[in-house]
Design a protein around this motif. Structure first.
Motif, short mmCIF file in Angstrom:
data_model
loop_
_atom_site.label_atom_id
_atom_site.label_comp_id
_atom_site.label_asym_id
_atom_site.label_seq_id
_atom_site.Cartn_x
_atom_site.Cartn_y
_atom_site.Cartn_z
N ILE A 175 0.84 -1.20 0.00
CA ILE A 175 0.00 0.00 0.00
C ILE A 175 0.87 1.26 0.00
O ILE A 175 0.62 2.22 -0.75
CB ILE A 175 -0.94 0.01 1.22
N GLY A 176 1.91 1.25 0.84
CA GLY A 176 2.81 2.40 0.89
C GLY A 176 3.49 2.66 -0.44
O GLY A 176 3.58 3.81 -0.89
N LEU A 177 3.96 1.62 -1.10
CA LEU A 177 4.60 1.77 -2.40
C LEU A 177 3.62 2.29 -3.45
O LEU A 177 3.96 3.15 -4.27
CB LEU A 177 5.20 0.43 -2.85
N LEU A 178 2.39 1.79 -3.42
CA LEU A 178 1.37 2.25 -4.37
C LEU A 178 1.02 3.72 -4.15
O LEU A 178 0.82 4.48 -5.11
CB LEU A 178 0.12 1.38 -4.26
N ILE A 179 0.93 4.12 -2.88
CA ILE A 179 0.64 5.52 -2.56
C ILE A 179 1.73 6.42 -3.13
O ILE A 179 1.45 7.49 -3.70
CB ILE A 179 0.53 5.72 -1.03
N PHE A 180 2.98 5.98 -3.00
CA PHE A 180 4.09 6.77 -3.53
C PHE A 180 4.08 6.80 -5.05
O PHE A 180 4.19 7.86 -5.67
CB PHE A 180 5.42 6.23 -3.02
N ILE A 181 3.95 5.63 -5.66
CA ILE A 181 4.03 5.53 -7.12
C ILE A 181 2.95 6.36 -7.80
O ILE A 181 3.20 7.06 -8.79
CB ILE A 181 3.93 4.05 -7.56
N PHE A 182 1.72 6.30 -7.28
CA PHE A 182 0.61 7.02 -7.92
C PHE A 182 0.37 8.41 -7.33
O PHE A 182 -0.57 9.10 -7.70
CB PHE A 182 -0.67 6.18 -7.80
N GLY A 183 1.24 8.81 -6.40
CA GLY A 183 1.13 10.15 -5.84
C GLY A 183 -0.19 10.42 -5.14
O GLY A 183 -0.73 11.53 -5.21
N ILE A 184 -0.71 9.45 -4.44
CA ILE A 184 -2.00 9.58 -3.76
C ILE A 184 -1.86 10.49 -2.54
O ILE A 184 -0.99 10.30 -1.71
CB ILE A 184 -2.54 8.20 -3.33
N GLN A 185 -2.73 11.48 -2.46
CA GLN A 185 -2.73 12.40 -1.33
C GLN A 185 -3.72 11.90 -0.27
O GLN A 185 -4.89 11.69 -0.56
CB GLN A 185 -3.13 13.81 -1.79
#
Length: 313
Positions: A175-185
């Motif tokens: 989840i953390g990696l996905l948040i970073f990759i897709f720039g989720i705020q």
């Protein structure tokens, strides 16, 4: 050099609180069961997700993340291959070879890696250590379990494998990696919550280590010569060998040093737990975790000083 040593010593000093609290019966060994659950399933996932959400998606940051993830995976695979050869050369008992291999490969870069990377390399170093630990966590609960039971004493069924792979640490890392990759705020309120809960990870991890050291019995270790061989291999020869093998690759100096620093950590504290679950030698695992953690108080400051000097060059 003195500053680096002082920073590492200040982090290690937190473990003395856990050690003293255990000896005073304020925090018995049973406390670690609950502290570990709190750390692994609650505070550490919050720290991972919050840290990933606070990084801006720039070309430089993305390159560092990709390099860290790639190099950490390469280091783990390389260490695994070396451990197979080492177990044969030093004639470790056949039934415990899987445990010894796991102890050589799997490091405590979550419990100890976070506070020490922050002390030595700063906020950016902590972020990259979290990235490295995300890769490590996925490796630990998949290939790492297979390494652990590769001797005679353990069996991994499909249900246990799926439970291990889809554990909270693995899911939160993804989840953390996905948040970073897709720039989720994430909402500020949620961010404040994650930051507050995640902040207890570093002192909590050192308290756990202190309690473990207080309960470990050094006398039981003296009779097993393979433990001392594992100690030297784990804390000195493995990180030095990985440095020599990987230094030629085109990775950024900070990325390279974070990965080497992660691999120089003592054996992972979770190995005895996994050994108990999968029917391997949990007592042996606990003894090696104890002795490598104790002597890492000497080796880690040295590696911290050497690696920061390498970055300076």
């Amino acid at each position: 050099m003195i500053i680096i040593f002082a920073k590492i010593l200040s982090v290690f000093s937190i473990s003395l609180i856990g050690y003293a609290a255990n000896k005073l019966k304020w925090m018995p060994i049973e406390s670690n069961k609950y502290f570990s659950v709190l750390l692994i399933n609650i505070s550490s996932p919050c720290l991972i997700i919050y840290s990933m959400s606070q990084q801006e998606m720039s070309e430089e940051t993305l390159t560092s993340v990709v390099q860290t993830a790639s190099l950490m995976l390469l280091a783990l695979i390389t260490a695994t291959v070396i451990s197979i050869y080492i177990a044969k050369v030093f004639k470790f008992p056949q039934e415990d070879r899987g445990v010894y291999r796991a102890l050589l490969v799997l490091t405590n870069n979550g419990f100890m890696g976070y506070p020490l990377s922050l002390a030595v390399f700063g906020e950016k170093g902590l972020f990259l250590m979290i990235v490295a630990n995300a890769v490590f966590t996925i490796y630990l609960y998949s290939a790492g379990v297979m390494v652990l039971i590769s001797g005679k004493g353990g069996k991994l069924d499909l249900k246990s494998a799926l439970k291990s792979i889809f554990s909270i640490p693995v899911v939160s890392s993804v989840i953390g990696l996905l948040i970073f990759i897709f720039g989720i705020q994430i909402p500020s309120l949620l961010g404040n919550f994650l930051n507050t809960v995640g902040a207890i990870t570093i002192p909590l991890s050192m308290l756990i280590i202190g309690i473990q050291l207080a309960e470990s019995k050094a006398r039981e270790i003296l009779a097993n010569k393979h433990l001392f061989i594992t100690l030297i291999l784990k804390l000195i020869l493995f990180p030095v060998l990985l440095f020599a093998l990987l230094v030629w690759l085109p990775f950024r100096p900070l990325v390279f040093c974070i990965v080497i620093f992660a691999m120089a950590m003592p054996s992972a504290a979770v190995i005895p737990v996994l050994a108990e679950i999968y029917g391997s030698n949990a007592k042996l695992a606990a003894q090696v975790v104890f002795i490598t953690t104790m002597f890492s108080l000497i080796t880690l400051p040295i590696f911290g000083i050497l690696l920061t000097s390498y970055i300076g060059k």
